[in-house]
Design a protein around this motif. Structure first.
Motif, mmCIF file in Angstrom:
data_model
loop_
_atom_site.group_PDB
_atom_site.id
_atom_site.type_symbol
_atom_site.label_atom_id
_atom_site.label_comp_id
_atom_site.label_asym_id
_atom_site.label_seq_id
_atom_site.Cartn_x
_atom_site.Cartn_y
_atom_site.Cartn_z
ATOM 1 N N PHE A 5 0.839 -1.191 0.000
ATOM 2 C CA PHE A 5 0.000 0.000 0.000
ATOM 3 C C PHE A 5 0.876 1.243 0.000
ATOM 4 O O PHE A 5 2.000 1.209 0.486
ATOM 5 C CB PHE A 5 -0.890 0.042 1.256
ATOM 6 C CG PHE A 5 -1.890 -1.071 1.317
ATOM 7 C CD1 PHE A 5 -3.196 -0.856 0.903
ATOM 8 C CD2 PHE A 5 -1.542 -2.326 1.796
ATOM 9 C CE1 PHE A 5 -4.133 -1.868 0.965
ATOM 10 C CE2 PHE A 5 -2.469 -3.346 1.859
ATOM 11 C CZ PHE A 5 -3.770 -3.121 1.448
ATOM 12 N N GLN A 7 0.454 5.504 0.916
ATOM 13 C CA GLN A 7 -0.273 6.724 1.230
ATOM 14 C C GLN A 7 0.397 7.818 0.409
ATOM 15 O O GLN A 7 1.626 7.909 0.378
ATOM 16 C CB GLN A 7 -0.182 7.041 2.715
ATOM 17 C CG GLN A 7 -0.921 6.045 3.584
ATOM 18 C CD GLN A 7 -0.738 6.371 5.044
ATOM 19 O OE1 GLN A 7 0.372 6.310 5.557
ATOM 20 N NE2 GLN A 7 -1.828 6.721 5.704
ATOM 21 N N TYR A 32 -8.145 5.000 -3.187
ATOM 22 C CA TYR A 32 -9.136 5.612 -2.304
ATOM 23 C C TYR A 32 -8.698 7.020 -1.927
ATOM 24 O O TYR A 32 -7.515 7.253 -1.676
ATOM 25 C CB TYR A 32 -9.279 4.809 -1.002
ATOM 26 C CG TYR A 32 -9.752 3.400 -1.204
ATOM 27 C CD1 TYR A 32 -11.111 3.115 -1.279
ATOM 28 C CD2 TYR A 32 -8.842 2.353 -1.315
ATOM 29 C CE1 TYR A 32 -11.558 1.818 -1.461
ATOM 30 C CE2 TYR A 32 -9.281 1.053 -1.499
ATOM 31 C CZ TYR A 32 -10.634 0.793 -1.579
ATOM 32 O OH TYR A 32 -11.069 -0.499 -1.759
ATOM 33 N N THR A 34 -8.694 9.820 1.001
ATOM 34 C CA THR A 34 -8.710 9.707 2.452
ATOM 35 C C THR A 34 -8.621 11.089 3.090
ATOM 36 O O THR A 34 -8.224 12.058 2.448
ATOM 37 C CB THR A 34 -7.529 8.852 2.972
ATOM 38 O OG1 THR A 34 -6.294 9.446 2.556
ATOM 39 C CG2 THR A 34 -7.590 7.430 2.435
ATOM 40 N N PHE A 38 -2.556 12.298 4.595
ATOM 41 C CA PHE A 38 -2.360 11.904 3.198
ATOM 42 C C PHE A 38 -3.695 11.979 2.476
ATOM 43 O O PHE A 38 -4.761 11.851 3.072
ATOM 44 C CB PHE A 38 -1.761 10.495 3.112
ATOM 45 C CG PHE A 38 -0.314 10.458 3.535
ATOM 46 C CD1 PHE A 38 0.699 10.556 2.601
ATOM 47 C CD2 PHE A 38 0.029 10.342 4.871
ATOM 48 C CE1 PHE A 38 2.026 10.537 2.985
ATOM 49 C CE2 PHE A 38 1.354 10.325 5.269
ATOM 50 C CZ PHE A 38 2.358 10.426 4.328
ATOM 51 N N LEU A 41 -5.000 6.620 -0.597
ATOM 52 C CA LEU A 41 -4.493 5.318 -0.164
ATOM 53 C C LEU A 41 -4.611 4.410 -1.380
ATOM 54 O O LEU A 41 -5.709 4.259 -1.940
ATOM 55 C CB LEU A 41 -5.298 4.761 1.003
ATOM 56 C CG LEU A 41 -4.910 3.354 1.474
ATOM 57 C CD1 LEU A 41 -3.485 3.349 2.030
ATOM 58 C CD2 LEU A 41 -5.895 2.848 2.505
ATOM 59 N N LYS A 43 -3.553 0.675 -3.329
ATOM 60 C CA LYS A 43 -3.085 -0.709 -3.201
ATOM 61 C C LYS A 43 -2.491 -1.142 -4.534
ATOM 62 O O LYS A 43 -3.095 -0.938 -5.594
ATOM 63 C CB LYS A 43 -4.238 -1.634 -2.825
ATOM 64 C CG LYS A 43 -3.819 -3.068 -2.574
ATOM 65 C CD LYS A 43 -5.010 -3.898 -2.110
ATOM 66 C CE LYS A 43 -4.586 -5.292 -1.717
ATOM 67 N NZ LYS A 43 -5.762 -6.082 -1.281
ATOM 68 N N THR A 69 5.127 10.485 -0.281
ATOM 69 C CA THR A 69 4.547 9.144 -0.230
ATOM 70 C C THR A 69 5.019 8.416 1.021
ATOM 71 O O THR A 69 6.073 8.728 1.572
ATOM 72 C CB THR A 69 4.935 8.294 -1.464
ATOM 73 O OG1 THR A 69 6.357 8.114 -1.487
ATOM 74 C CG2 THR A 69 4.479 8.926 -2.757
ATOM 75 N N THR A 71 5.206 4.260 1.934
ATOM 76 C CA THR A 71 4.975 2.893 1.467
ATOM 77 C C THR A 71 4.767 1.978 2.669
ATOM 78 O O THR A 71 5.521 2.035 3.640
ATOM 79 C CB THR A 71 6.176 2.400 0.629
ATOM 80 O OG1 THR A 71 6.374 3.323 -0.459
ATOM 81 C CG2 THR A 71 5.947 1.013 0.092
#
Length: 78
Positions: A5, A7, A32, A34, A38, A41, A43, A69, A71
């Motif tokens: 994932f 952010q 997504y 959020t 951040f 999100l 994946k 970012t 990770t």
């Protein structure tokens, strides 16, 4: 395939642009928006032999509008 994932913090007013660029690049499994520190999100799934650091550097952090970012490497899904 290895999941991880990210952010993503975007420059002000650019989160939809960044999300669309990720979707257009077809490199993300899920994206997504959020609230909090951040803006997105995301994946990803990459082949097990892929260097995640290089993937992040070359495929994600080069997208215009990304400011920062984070990770997140995962171990097991329950």
């Amino acid at each position: 395939m290895v999941p991880f994932f990210m952010q993503i913090k975007c420059h002000l007013g650019r989160s939809y642009e960044v999300a669309n660029a990720l979707a257009d690049a077809e490199i993300a499994s899920e994206i997504y928006s959020t609230a909090g520190d951040f803006d997105l999100l995301v994946k990803f799934y990459v082949p097990s032999e892929t260097d995640i650091g290089h993937f992040v550097n070359q495929k994600v952090q080069t997208i215009p509008g990304i400011q920062d970012t984070r990770t997140i490497i995962t171990f097991k899904a329950f």
